[in-house]
Write an enzyme that holds these catalytic residues in place. Sequence first.
Site, short mmCIF file in Angstrom:
data_model
loop_
_atom_site.label_atom_id
_atom_site.label_comp_id
_atom_site.label_asym_id
_atom_site.label_seq_id
_atom_site.Cartn_x
_atom_site.Cartn_y
_atom_site.Cartn_z
N ARG A 166 -4.09 25.95 12.74
CA ARG A 166 -3.46 25.45 11.51
C ARG A 166 -3.61 23.93 11.44
NH1 ARG A 166 2.41 28.03 11.99
NH2 ARG A 166 2.06 27.38 14.17
N PHE A 175 0.29 9.37 23.96
CA PHE A 175 -0.11 9.40 22.57
C PHE A 175 -0.91 8.18 22.15
CE2 PHE A 175 1.58 13.28 20.59
CZ PHE A 175 2.02 13.86 21.75
N CYS A 227 2.67 20.70 12.88
CA CYS A 227 3.84 19.80 12.86
C CYS A 227 3.53 18.42 12.29
CB CYS A 227 4.42 19.70 14.27
SG CYS A 227 5.13 21.27 14.78
N VAL A 272 8.65 28.11 17.83
CA VAL A 272 9.98 27.61 18.18
C VAL A 272 10.94 28.76 18.46
CG1 VAL A 272 11.98 26.35 17.30
CG2 VAL A 272 9.68 25.42 16.96
N LYS A 323 14.33 14.26 14.36
CA LYS A 323 13.12 15.10 14.47
C LYS A 323 11.97 14.53 13.66
CE LYS A 323 10.37 18.53 15.13
NZ LYS A 323 9.92 19.18 16.34
N PHE A 356 11.81 19.83 20.22
CA PHE A 356 10.71 18.88 20.43
C PHE A 356 9.58 19.48 21.26
CE2 PHE A 356 13.08 15.58 18.48
CZ PHE A 356 14.41 15.79 18.85
N LYS A 366 -5.50 21.59 19.43
CA LYS A 366 -5.35 20.91 20.72
C LYS A 366 -5.56 21.98 21.79
CE LYS A 366 -0.91 20.64 22.11
NZ LYS A 366 0.49 20.24 22.16
C1 UDX Z 1 4.29 18.05 18.17
C2 UDX Z 1 5.30 17.18 18.93
O1 UDX Z 1 4.66 16.61 20.06
C3 UDX Z 1 6.47 18.03 19.39
O2 UDX Z 1 7.45 17.21 20.02
C4 UDX Z 1 7.10 18.70 18.17
O3 UDX Z 1 8.15 19.51 18.55
C5 UDX Z 1 6.07 19.49 17.44
O4 UDX Z 1 4.97 18.68 17.08
P1 UDX Z 1 2.34 19.73 18.78
O5 UDX Z 1 2.04 19.71 17.34
O6 UDX Z 1 2.38 21.01 19.48
O7 UDX Z 1 3.77 18.99 19.04
O8 UDX Z 1 1.22 18.88 19.48
P2 UDX Z 1 1.04 17.44 20.12
O9 UDX Z 1 0.74 17.60 21.56
O10 UDX Z 1 2.12 16.55 19.73
O11 UDX Z 1 -0.32 16.99 19.38
C6 UDX Z 1 -0.31 16.85 18.00
C7 UDX Z 1 -1.70 16.42 17.54
O12 UDX Z 1 -1.94 15.07 17.92
C8 UDX Z 1 -2.83 17.25 18.14
O13 UDX Z 1 -3.80 17.48 17.16
C9 UDX Z 1 -3.38 16.34 19.23
O14 UDX Z 1 -4.74 16.59 19.48
C10 UDX Z 1 -3.19 14.97 18.59
N1 UDX Z 1 -3.08 13.87 19.55
C11 UDX Z 1 -2.05 13.86 20.45
C12 UDX Z 1 -4.01 12.82 19.49
O15 UDX Z 1 -4.94 12.82 18.69
N2 UDX Z 1 -3.87 11.77 20.37
C13 UDX Z 1 -2.86 11.72 21.28
O16 UDX Z 1 -2.80 10.74 22.03
C14 UDX Z 1 -1.92 12.80 21.33
#
Ligand code: UDX
Length: 485
Positions: free
Chosen positions: A343, A265, A276, A11, A220, A151, A336
């Site tokens: 982490r 999602f 997060c 961030v 948030k 975000f 991802k």
């Molecule tokens: C998240 C929020 O999206 C972001 O807005 C916030 O600021 C920080 O946290 P991030 O943790 O970087 O961001 O990843 P994100 O793309 O949200 O994925 C989070 C987890 O959910 C990952 O492990 C991803 O693989 C999983 N995921 C995401 C799923 O299993 N299915 C989905 O449909 C989407």
Amino acid sequence: MKLSVIGAGYVGLTTAACLAQVGHDVFCSESDLEKLSKLQSGVMPLFEPHLEKVIRTGREASNLHFGSTEDGISWGDAIFICVGTPPLANGEADLSAIESVARMIAKRASGYKLIVEKSTVPVQTGAQLRRHLAVHSTDSLHYDVASNPEFLREGTSVDDFLHPDRIVIGVESERAAELLRAIYKPIIEQKFTCPVHNDCPKRQEPTFLVTDTGSAELIKHASNSFLAMKISFINMVADLCEAVGADVAQVAEGMGLDPRIGPAFLNPGIGFGGFCFPKDVQAFIRIAQKSGCDFSLLREVEKINQLRVERLIEKVRNELWVMRGKKIAVWGLAFKPNTDDVRFAPSIALVKALLQEGAIIKAYDPKAMEKAKAVLPDLEYCSDPYQASHGADAIVIVTEWDEFRRMDWTLVRSLVDRPLIIDGRNMLSIAQLTESGFHYVSVGRPSVSPNERGQHRVEAKVGAQGESLPLDDAQEQVLARRRKK
Ligand code: UDX
């Protein structure tokens, strides 16, 4: 404007670099001296697409500087606090880094300062910050405290920061609101040189939402918890699809066509990870509890998520029977794609459990192997997915890196001992894999395997013990039609 950013994690670094990109004179502070010296010599402490370029641009234009927190505090008219708020053992957010920055500001700053909390913090942190500053600051400091939750997602953080859907600020004074509006003006009007897209398409201006500090802080946690809930929901639907022989990809598509639900999602799989969602869901449950609200819904979200890894291992066990001595290729370790972050990555729990059962793991990840070595030392790390698949009894996909979509499946087929792919991210096409002679198992979708006659035998339903059950004729025909698509 002269701005300070305290903390150079995902961030902080993205915030500092992007605010410099849109024209501000930014000083980014980091208390981890090793990380600070890397940044001062232009070495990236983390992998994030486009960020290295944006930082280089800022350093070359001399409007992005890296240094100590002490220097940062006296630099900017506004100070963005972006330090880590990791989870404590009880799940609450650890605010000690925020408090020590507040203590330093109280002692060192003078004149007017807008202090902006940008780290993910529990509701009422802004109020505590104000109280803390009132107690410890000198008369020479005049300040406002504001909340400005971020975000951005890892892997797309620069794009997300510069092209946000919304900018949320929580303020208690008009002065603070005006200052933050001025800071974000180039992004609100989408008027800046975009480092991500050559010809950056004209975009929707983000909504600039002005609210009170407490509501901004809650936005948030509520947003992240809602997204995590959506993922756990579709994961439960996936399990149901397996039990009744339906296809979660179709179900998610049908659901997502409703704009009240939306397609985002709704990707089932091995569960959410990262720094997060797991901690924010935990923290939100704790915040609610401390306020006398039992957020049982989120406890279920968490429980469902914690069972995803075991559910995938169950699929591996069902196919491999005895795990001891089986060679498993693990494709993907990052939580991802497009990040080197492991982490709270599901891969960690999965690999540990497979090793526990005596499996032999060869792993590959395009970016995250260095960081994975710190938590998974006794693993064989490979230079590419082919090397990892050599002699494998099964390939398990854990992170949906794009490069796994472009594999030479004939080559993979020739390398493995058994053409078995278990896809924990539903990233591959059933048709393509079965055409290539693989037994392909995914999440909530029909699993298909080529039988000795080279025809495809569909094993869609999963029994109570996780065993595969054949589909009836009607379902077979539907699937045959779908495979032709
Ligand atoms: C998240 C929020 O999206 C972001 O807005 C916030 O600021 C920080 O946290 P991030 O943790 O970087 O961001 O990843 P994100 O793309 O949200 O994925 C989070 C987890 O959910 C990952 O492990 C991803 O693989 C999983 N995921 C995401 C799923 O299993 N299915 C989905 O449909 C989407």
